[in-house]
Write an enzyme that holds these catalytic residues in place. Structure first.
Site, PDB file in Angstrom:
ATOM      1  N   CYS A  43       0.718  -1.036  -0.107  1.00  0.00           N
ATOM      2  CA  CYS A  43       0.020  -0.094  -0.104  1.00  0.00           C
ATOM      3  C   CYS A  43       0.857   1.280  -0.005  1.00  0.00           C
ATOM      4  O   CYS A  43       0.679   2.095  -0.838  1.00  0.00           O
ATOM      5  CB  CYS A  43      -0.849  -0.119   1.263  1.00  0.00           C
ATOM      6  SG  CYS A  43      -1.904   1.368   1.596  1.00  0.00           S
ATOM      7  N   CYS A  48      -1.607   1.628  -2.992  1.00  0.00           N
ATOM      8  CA  CYS A  48      -2.506   2.613  -2.771  1.00  0.00           C
ATOM      9  C   CYS A  48      -1.923   4.302  -2.814  1.00  0.00           C
ATOM     10  O   CYS A  48      -2.335   4.991  -3.680  1.00  0.00           O
ATOM     11  CB  CYS A  48      -3.369   2.578  -1.434  1.00  0.00           C
ATOM     12  SG  CYS A  48      -3.404   0.918  -0.923  1.00  0.00           S
ATOM     13  N   LYS A  51      -0.022   5.279  -6.272  1.00  0.00           N
ATOM     14  CA  LYS A  51      -1.114   5.358  -7.153  1.00  0.00           C
ATOM     15  C   LYS A  51      -1.785   6.505  -6.904  1.00  0.00           C
ATOM     16  O   LYS A  51      -2.241   7.383  -8.054  1.00  0.00           O
ATOM     17  CB  LYS A  51      -1.783   4.243  -6.970  1.00  0.00           C
ATOM     18  CG  LYS A  51      -2.730   4.139  -7.925  1.00  0.00           C
ATOM     19  CD  LYS A  51      -3.752   3.046  -7.494  1.00  0.00           C
ATOM     20  CE  LYS A  51      -4.951   3.386  -6.364  1.00  0.00           C
ATOM     21  NZ  LYS A  51      -5.732   2.524  -5.867  1.00  0.00           N
ATOM     22  N   TYR A 178      -9.174  -3.434 -11.385  1.00  0.00           N
ATOM     23  CA  TYR A 178      -9.060  -2.182 -10.965  1.00  0.00           C
ATOM     24  C   TYR A 178      -7.586  -1.535 -11.252  1.00  0.00           C
ATOM     25  O   TYR A 178      -7.504  -0.305 -11.538  1.00  0.00           O
ATOM     26  CB  TYR A 178      -9.385  -1.862  -9.429  1.00  0.00           C
ATOM     27  CG  TYR A 178      -8.635  -2.206  -8.242  1.00  0.00           C
ATOM     28  CD1 TYR A 178      -7.578  -1.271  -7.966  1.00  0.00           C
ATOM     29  CD2 TYR A 178      -8.264  -3.607  -7.938  1.00  0.00           C
ATOM     30  CE1 TYR A 178      -6.560  -1.691  -6.925  1.00  0.00           C
ATOM     31  CE2 TYR A 178      -7.513  -3.907  -6.939  1.00  0.00           C
ATOM     32  CZ  TYR A 178      -6.653  -3.021  -6.323  1.00  0.00           C
ATOM     33  OH  TYR A 178      -5.577  -3.330  -5.590  1.00  0.00           O
ATOM     34  N   GLU A 182      -7.061   1.767 -13.477  1.00  0.00           N
ATOM     35  CA  GLU A 182      -6.367   3.072 -12.791  1.00  0.00           C
ATOM     36  C   GLU A 182      -5.217   3.595 -13.516  1.00  0.00           C
ATOM     37  O   GLU A 182      -5.258   4.655 -13.961  1.00  0.00           O
ATOM     38  CB  GLU A 182      -6.122   2.581 -11.261  1.00  0.00           C
ATOM     39  CG  GLU A 182      -7.364   2.588 -10.283  1.00  0.00           C
ATOM     40  CD  GLU A 182      -6.942   2.218  -8.922  1.00  0.00           C
ATOM     41  OE1 GLU A 182      -7.960   2.443  -8.240  1.00  0.00           O
ATOM     42  OE2 GLU A 182      -6.037   1.707  -8.799  1.00  0.00           O
ATOM     43  N   HIS A 437     -26.976  21.619  -0.718  1.00  0.00           N
ATOM     44  CA  HIS A 437     -27.073  22.025  -1.953  1.00  0.00           C
ATOM     45  C   HIS A 437     -26.222  23.384  -1.915  1.00  0.00           C
ATOM     46  O   HIS A 437     -25.985  24.034  -1.198  1.00  0.00           O
ATOM     47  CB  HIS A 437     -28.534  22.509  -2.181  1.00  0.00           C
ATOM     48  CG  HIS A 437     -28.566  23.186  -3.558  1.00  0.00           C
ATOM     49  ND1 HIS A 437     -28.812  22.266  -4.589  1.00  0.00           N
ATOM     50  CD2 HIS A 437     -28.672  24.551  -4.227  1.00  0.00           C
ATOM     51  CE1 HIS A 437     -28.782  23.076  -5.778  1.00  0.00           C
ATOM     52  NE2 HIS A 437     -28.950  24.202  -5.400  1.00  0.00           N
ATOM     53  N   GLU A 442     -25.701  15.289  -3.122  1.00  0.00           N
ATOM     54  CA  GLU A 442     -27.244  15.665  -2.883  1.00  0.00           C
ATOM     55  C   GLU A 442     -28.162  14.624  -3.369  1.00  0.00           C
ATOM     56  O   GLU A 442     -29.281  14.607  -3.200  1.00  0.00           O
ATOM     57  CB  GLU A 442     -27.870  17.274  -2.866  1.00  0.00           C
ATOM     58  CG  GLU A 442     -27.754  17.774  -4.232  1.00  0.00           C
ATOM     59  CD  GLU A 442     -28.040  19.252  -4.395  1.00  0.00           C
ATOM     60  OE1 GLU A 442     -29.123  19.403  -3.923  1.00  0.00           O
ATOM     61  OE2 GLU A 442     -27.359  19.883  -4.931  1.00  0.00           O
TER      62      GLU A 442
HETATM   63  P1  FAD Z   1       1.422  -5.996   1.892  1.00  0.00           P
HETATM   64  O1  FAD Z   1       1.115  -4.778   2.266  1.00  0.00           O
HETATM   65  O2  FAD Z   1       1.607  -6.556   0.558  1.00  0.00           O
HETATM   66  O3  FAD Z   1       2.487  -6.345   2.878  1.00  0.00           O
HETATM   67  C1  FAD Z   1       3.474  -7.591   2.912  1.00  0.00           C
HETATM   68  C2  FAD Z   1       4.818  -7.455   2.988  1.00  0.00           C
HETATM   69  O4  FAD Z   1       5.590  -8.704   3.240  1.00  0.00           O
HETATM   70  C3  FAD Z   1       5.714  -6.706   1.926  1.00  0.00           C
HETATM   71  O5  FAD Z   1       6.401  -5.641   2.439  1.00  0.00           O
HETATM   72  C4  FAD Z   1       6.694  -7.976   1.474  1.00  0.00           C
HETATM   73  O6  FAD Z   1       7.953  -7.377   0.953  1.00  0.00           O
HETATM   74  C5  FAD Z   1       6.730  -8.619   2.602  1.00  0.00           C
HETATM   75  N1  FAD Z   1       7.296  -9.913   2.387  1.00  0.00           N
HETATM   76  C6  FAD Z   1       6.754 -10.770   1.593  1.00  0.00           C
HETATM   77  N2  FAD Z   1       7.438 -12.023   1.803  1.00  0.00           N
HETATM   78  C7  FAD Z   1       8.034 -12.002   2.838  1.00  0.00           C
HETATM   79  C8  FAD Z   1       9.181 -12.774   3.645  1.00  0.00           C
HETATM   80  N3  FAD Z   1       9.134 -14.070   3.045  1.00  0.00           N
HETATM   81  N4  FAD Z   1       9.900 -12.301   4.454  1.00  0.00           N
HETATM   82  C9  FAD Z   1       9.816 -11.008   4.855  1.00  0.00           C
HETATM   83  N5  FAD Z   1       8.950 -10.308   4.208  1.00  0.00           N
HETATM   84  C10 FAD Z   1       8.189 -10.646   3.112  1.00  0.00           C
HETATM   85  N6  FAD Z   1      -5.817  -1.441  -1.540  1.00  0.00           N
HETATM   86  C11 FAD Z   1      -6.867  -0.555  -1.267  1.00  0.00           C
HETATM   87  O7  FAD Z   1      -7.542  -0.605  -0.085  1.00  0.00           O
HETATM   88  N7  FAD Z   1      -7.147   0.581  -1.911  1.00  0.00           N
HETATM   89  C12 FAD Z   1      -6.378   0.767  -3.204  1.00  0.00           C
HETATM   90  O8  FAD Z   1      -6.682   2.017  -3.601  1.00  0.00           O
HETATM   91  C13 FAD Z   1      -5.334   0.070  -3.137  1.00  0.00           C
HETATM   92  N8  FAD Z   1      -4.591   0.185  -4.598  1.00  0.00           N
HETATM   93  C14 FAD Z   1      -3.645  -0.756  -4.911  1.00  0.00           C
HETATM   94  C15 FAD Z   1      -2.943  -0.434  -5.943  1.00  0.00           C
HETATM   95  C16 FAD Z   1      -1.975  -1.317  -6.527  1.00  0.00           C
HETATM   96  C17 FAD Z   1      -1.091  -0.847  -7.726  1.00  0.00           C
HETATM   97  C18 FAD Z   1      -1.626  -2.392  -5.582  1.00  0.00           C
HETATM   98  C19 FAD Z   1      -0.540  -3.576  -6.137  1.00  0.00           C
HETATM   99  C20 FAD Z   1      -2.484  -2.668  -4.466  1.00  0.00           C
HETATM  100  C21 FAD Z   1      -3.465  -1.860  -4.072  1.00  0.00           C
HETATM  101  N9  FAD Z   1      -4.282  -2.109  -3.126  1.00  0.00           N
HETATM  102  C22 FAD Z   1      -5.263  -1.301  -2.670  1.00  0.00           C
HETATM  103  C23 FAD Z   1      -4.146  -3.374  -2.270  1.00  0.00           C
HETATM  104  C24 FAD Z   1      -3.454  -3.120  -1.034  1.00  0.00           C
HETATM  105  O9  FAD Z   1      -2.212  -2.626  -1.336  1.00  0.00           O
HETATM  106  C25 FAD Z   1      -3.137  -4.413  -0.126  1.00  0.00           C
HETATM  107  O10 FAD Z   1      -4.488  -4.964   0.125  1.00  0.00           O
HETATM  108  C26 FAD Z   1      -2.436  -4.207   1.047  1.00  0.00           C
HETATM  109  O11 FAD Z   1      -1.094  -3.867   0.994  1.00  0.00           O
HETATM  110  C27 FAD Z   1      -2.378  -5.678   1.660  1.00  0.00           C
HETATM  111  O12 FAD Z   1      -1.722  -5.577   2.828  1.00  0.00           O
HETATM  112  P2  FAD Z   1      -0.991  -6.815   3.527  1.00  0.00           P
HETATM  113  O13 FAD Z   1      -0.409  -6.515   4.771  1.00  0.00           O
HETATM  114  O14 FAD Z   1      -1.670  -8.265   3.333  1.00  0.00           O
HETATM  115  O15 FAD Z   1       0.220  -7.177   2.448  1.00  0.00           O
END
Ligand code: FAD
Length: 448
Positions: A43, A48, A51, A178, A182, A437, A442
């Protein structure tokens, strides 16, 4: 003294992992957090946040054009991609710093290395160190899934899109979700020639049909080229630079950049979960129960890696509920009913609750109220771009089952209205509310 090095070992410092680590630590747990890339996760680092900043940047293209109709003498403007890119990346750096400060102020032990599970209570980090923990939380998120076709390595994904050396003159985006829509909006506004190539015949599956039809119509009018029923076949390098994209049933498409926005796969490759006793599902996602617990009682998972709802606020809630439940003496579960979502396209769209199609499947007869209008600002700007608001109501009790909209600021408006839908309010409750308004919002209390 605990028999383990840590009470909690979190793998992945993204939305879910950081929240879980911080809250568990605030509850008094001894917490370690491993991150293989950058703190903040998808994110903050490549989702997010950057973007949305690109979308703000892209929107100036229309705002500057429209400003002339509002009396501003706007000279011909140039756009400099490197300035926008670098400012966005600098903001990402700033936010990463804030996340690190929060973790350190909560005494979370941050390990900037990849981590893999070695057993129900054991984790190994890339440097070879082994750590034990009473509880392990998998919060490794998801990564872009790239189709298995010849030349796929010549393409980029959203990860790389934020770092492009220059703005492509022509870009092909594979996918209809999406992220595809986007980025199509961003590149198109910034002046690239955009082609969306989609295997199926529709975009934005899961959103209300009327709303996605409206986005398609407006996107085509803005100059985005859509190729439907066009499976990706191969990508070839092009003499003189760029690529040629071959898709089924269509002429080859020359492009400077091809971007894959073809879904996101859970990050579980080589994570060691199966050896520890957690069998992954067919998508590679970690199976969990309502308390985010895997079949191995000491291993939990939250966020995208569980492939439930891949959105930041959901990952954050899951991480928070996990930490409160396991370390705060306050067992909580996430309520997945009525989660609002948005697409930050040009114009943006947003929805909450059932689409018309879902409502008809579940409730049979439903009442539909719509407002199809041109925003006041668009009228003066001479912009022939219509907004659409749609409310789906259960005729038996007048309850609002779904609310969907496309138009300027739709996600901002829908966030507030989603409270009413989530609370189970009726159409009459909307009607009883006096309009504010003149606003676009609205229309919500004037729907007929
Ligand atoms: P992540 O935020 O992906 O975090 C996982 C982390 O784990 C990463 O930093 C990764 O490097 C780390 N990792 C992975 N494997 C290992 C390992 N073995 N050891 C150590 N570290 C590791 N969501 C919205 O709600 N609104 C939006 O507008 C939106 N826009 C998006 C736009 C794009 C281009 C993308 C790709 C996603 C978007 N999302 C959006 C989705 C959102 O980013 C994710 O749903 C959210 O980040 C999920 O959080 P998470 O904690 O599950 O995983």
């Amino acid at each position: 003294m605990s028999e383990f090095d840590f009470d909690l070992f979190v793998i992945g410092a993204g939305s879910g992992g950081v929240r879980a680590a911080r809250v568990a630590a605030a509850h008094g747990a001894k917490v370690a957090l491993a991150e293989e890339y950058r703190v903040g996760g998808t994110c903050v680092i490549r989702g997010c946040v950057p973007k949305k900043l690109l979308i703000y940047g892209a929107h100036f293209a229309e705002d500057l054009r429209d400003a002339r109709r509002f009396g501003w003498h706007v000279p011909d403007c140039d756009f400099d991609w490197a300035t926008l890119r670098d400012n966005v990346l600098a903001e990402v750096d700033r936010l990463e710093g804030l996340y690190c400060n929060t973790l350190s102020s909560h005494s979370v032990h941050l390990i900037r290395e990849r981590a893999e599970v070695r057993g129900p209570h054991e984790v190994e980090t890339a440097g070879g160190a082994r750590h034990t923990a009473a509880t392990i939380l998998i919060a490794t998120g998801a990564r872009p899934a790239v189709p298995d076709c010849p030349g796929a390595e010549l393409g980029i994904t959203s990860n790389e899109a934020f770092h492009l050396a220059e703005l492509p003159r022509r870009v092909v985006i594979a996918g209809g979700g999406y992220i595809a829509n986007e980025f199509a909006g961003i590149f198109n506004e910034l002046g690239s020639r955009v082609t969306i190539v989609n295997r199926s015949g529709e975009i934005l599956r899961g959103y209300d049909d009327s709303i996605r039809d409206r986005l398609l119509k407006i996107s085509v009018e803005k100059g985005i080229d859509f190729r439907f029923h066009a499976p990706f076949e191969r990508v070839e390098p092009r003499e003189g630079g760029g690529v040629i994209v071959h898709v089924g049933g269509q002429d080859p498409i020359p492009a400077d950049v091809v971007m894959f926005a073809t879904g996101r796969a859970p990050n579980t490759q080589g994570l060691g979960l199966e050896q520890a006793g957690v069998t992954l599902d067919a998508m590679g996602a970690v199976p969990v129960d309502e308390d985010n617990r895997t079949p191995v009682p000491s291993i939990f998972a939250v966020g995208d890696v569980t492939n439930r709802v891949q959105l930041t606020p959901v990952a954050i809630r899951e991480g928070h509920a996990f930490a409160d439940s396991q370390f705060g003496g306050n067992p909580r579960r996430v309520d997945y009913h009525c989660i609002p979502s948005a697409v930050f396209s040009h114009p943006p769209l947003a929805g909450v609750g059932l689409t018309e199609r879902q409502a008809r499947e579940r409730h049979g007869d439903v009442k539909i109220y719509q407002s199809d209008f041109r925003a006041m600002k668009n009228v003066l700007a001479g912009r022939d771009e219509r907004a659409l608001y749609k409310m789906i109501v259960d005729p038996t009790d007048d309850r609002v089952l779904g609310l969907h909209m496309i138009g300027p600021d739709a996600p901002e408006i829908l966030q507030a209205a989603a409270v009413a839908v989530k609370a189970g309010l009726t159409k009459q409750a909307f009607d009883d509310t006096v309009a504010l308004h003149p606003t676009m919002a609205e229309e919500l209390v004037l729907l007929r």
